[in-house]
Write a protein that holds these residues in place. Sequence first.
Motif, mmCIF file in Angstrom:
data_model
loop_
_atom_site.group_PDB
_atom_site.id
_atom_site.type_symbol
_atom_site.label_atom_id
_atom_site.label_comp_id
_atom_site.label_asym_id
_atom_site.label_seq_id
_atom_site.Cartn_x
_atom_site.Cartn_y
_atom_site.Cartn_z
ATOM 1 N N SER A 135 16.409 31.515 -18.948
ATOM 2 C CA SER A 135 17.378 31.099 -17.927
ATOM 3 C C SER A 135 18.683 31.897 -17.990
ATOM 4 C CB SER A 135 17.708 29.614 -18.110
ATOM 5 O OG SER A 135 16.554 28.843 -17.945
ATOM 6 N N TRP A 140 22.356 36.700 -21.882
ATOM 7 C CA TRP A 140 23.540 37.069 -21.101
ATOM 8 C C TRP A 140 24.719 36.151 -21.469
ATOM 9 C CZ3 TRP A 140 23.628 36.687 -15.016
ATOM 10 C CH2 TRP A 140 24.718 37.393 -14.525
ATOM 11 N N HIS A 170 17.085 25.994 -27.463
ATOM 12 C CA HIS A 170 16.276 25.760 -26.256
ATOM 13 C C HIS A 170 15.795 24.309 -26.213
ATOM 14 C CE1 HIS A 170 16.285 29.813 -24.908
ATOM 15 N NE2 HIS A 170 15.365 30.293 -25.703
ATOM 16 N N CYS A 199 29.008 43.008 -20.723
ATOM 17 C CA CYS A 199 27.788 42.188 -20.836
ATOM 18 C C CYS A 199 26.843 42.372 -19.659
ATOM 19 C CB CYS A 199 28.171 40.710 -20.950
ATOM 20 S SG CYS A 199 29.257 40.371 -22.332
ATOM 21 N N SER A 200 27.078 43.401 -18.862
ATOM 22 C CA SER A 200 26.201 43.579 -17.692
ATOM 23 C C SER A 200 24.787 43.913 -18.151
ATOM 24 C CB SER A 200 26.719 44.708 -16.796
ATOM 25 O OG SER A 200 26.467 45.947 -17.421
ATOM 26 N N PHE A 201 23.831 43.628 -17.285
ATOM 27 C CA PHE A 201 22.421 43.863 -17.595
ATOM 28 C C PHE A 201 22.208 45.317 -18.034
ATOM 29 C CE2 PHE A 201 18.157 45.112 -16.256
ATOM 30 C CZ PHE A 201 17.390 44.144 -16.879
ATOM 31 N N PHE A 249 13.859 41.383 -23.665
ATOM 32 C CA PHE A 249 14.884 40.419 -23.234
ATOM 33 C C PHE A 249 15.618 40.927 -21.989
ATOM 34 C CE2 PHE A 249 14.072 39.251 -27.560
ATOM 35 C CZ PHE A 249 14.120 37.866 -27.530
#
Length: 332
Positions: free
Chosen positions: A81, A85, A140, A265-267, A293
């Motif tokens: 989810s 990130w 989780h 923190c960008s993809f 990931f």
Amino acid sequence: MSLRFTSFIEYEEDDVEYNKICDEHKHLLETLPKGSGWSIQHLYNYNGFWIDEMLLKAILLLDTYFKSEPTDIVLASFMKSGTTWLKTLMFSTLNRDRYSFSNHFLHNNHPLSTIPFLGMKSYPMTDSTTFSAPRLFITHFARTLLPACMSSCKFVYVCRDPKDVLVSKWHFMCKLRSKDLTPLSFDEAFELFCLGVSEFGPFWEHVLSYWRASLESPDKILFLRYEELKKQPEVVVRKLADFMGKPITMEEEKKGVVWEIINLCSFENLRNLEVNKKGVEKLGNFEVEKQSFFRKGEIGDWKNYLSEEMKDRIDGITKQKFQGSGLIGFNE
Ligand SMILES: Nc1ncnc2c1ncn2[C@@H]1O[C@H](COP(=O)(O)OS(=O)(=O)O)[C@@H](OP(=O)(O)O)[C@H]1O
């Protein structure tokens, strides 16, 4: 006292409590309802949620040995989810004075990799810097499976459109799937997901467990969505900073610190970092390439996998499960 699990839970393998846990674990494995696992053969339904053998033991251990502190902050999510990130955003926001942006990710053992995962054998704590208050944890587990003592902790919960979660999870779990099992087709995964039989699931009850807790204690649980993070990251980062007790100052706003954190923190940035390009992540007894990931990082990839009928079925379940909860689904 020996350290057997991770260094935030201490126990002796031969003490009375531990032996009690082992007996209870054995008894539960014999008596709990069983369902199909996505990567291993069986999952067990414990208090309404599907988990594997190892996670079941982890819950019992947490219940007995975990000691929460009121300053603890826990990032909670249903898997796939946006945990990775959020983890980097939270860590970077919280520690923006301690680690400059240029040296954040230069080392193989950068502090992010040492945030402990409640309920997994991985992430042994080695870096005391991340363990000074506030301690950061990731889990989780549904809210109702966590020990009662954790009601004093703060939680950041991130949820995501279940259709994208399903697609992401199927890709990921196929990589973990035991070689002695036949491959899990997307159709099989879809069916299991809709029935709620998936690690940490059912998805909807998981989301609702945190949603309800957030309504009861809004100051303790920050409820976020992957989609809002994609659309308005600057709003979310400011919320996170306020919630974690480190608001962005006027001076930082002028310097553009919020966007520095977002860009860091960008993809693309995370995926292309040397530490994430190679190597494996240990997840309990499994190992998975770190690149797994960072797959696509998009909203709506489900359109490439779900038929119209499948979409309607998941949206229908979401609507029905969320009805009356005040929680808005993912199509509105
Ligand atoms: N920085 C950033 N921005 C946007 N999206 C990102 C980012 N990092 C990871 N991802 C995507 O998040 C999905 C993985 O979810 P999790 O991190 O929760 O996985 S896990 O449960 O911790 O294994 C997985 O989604 P899919 O691409 O749809 O599979 C990742 O690609």
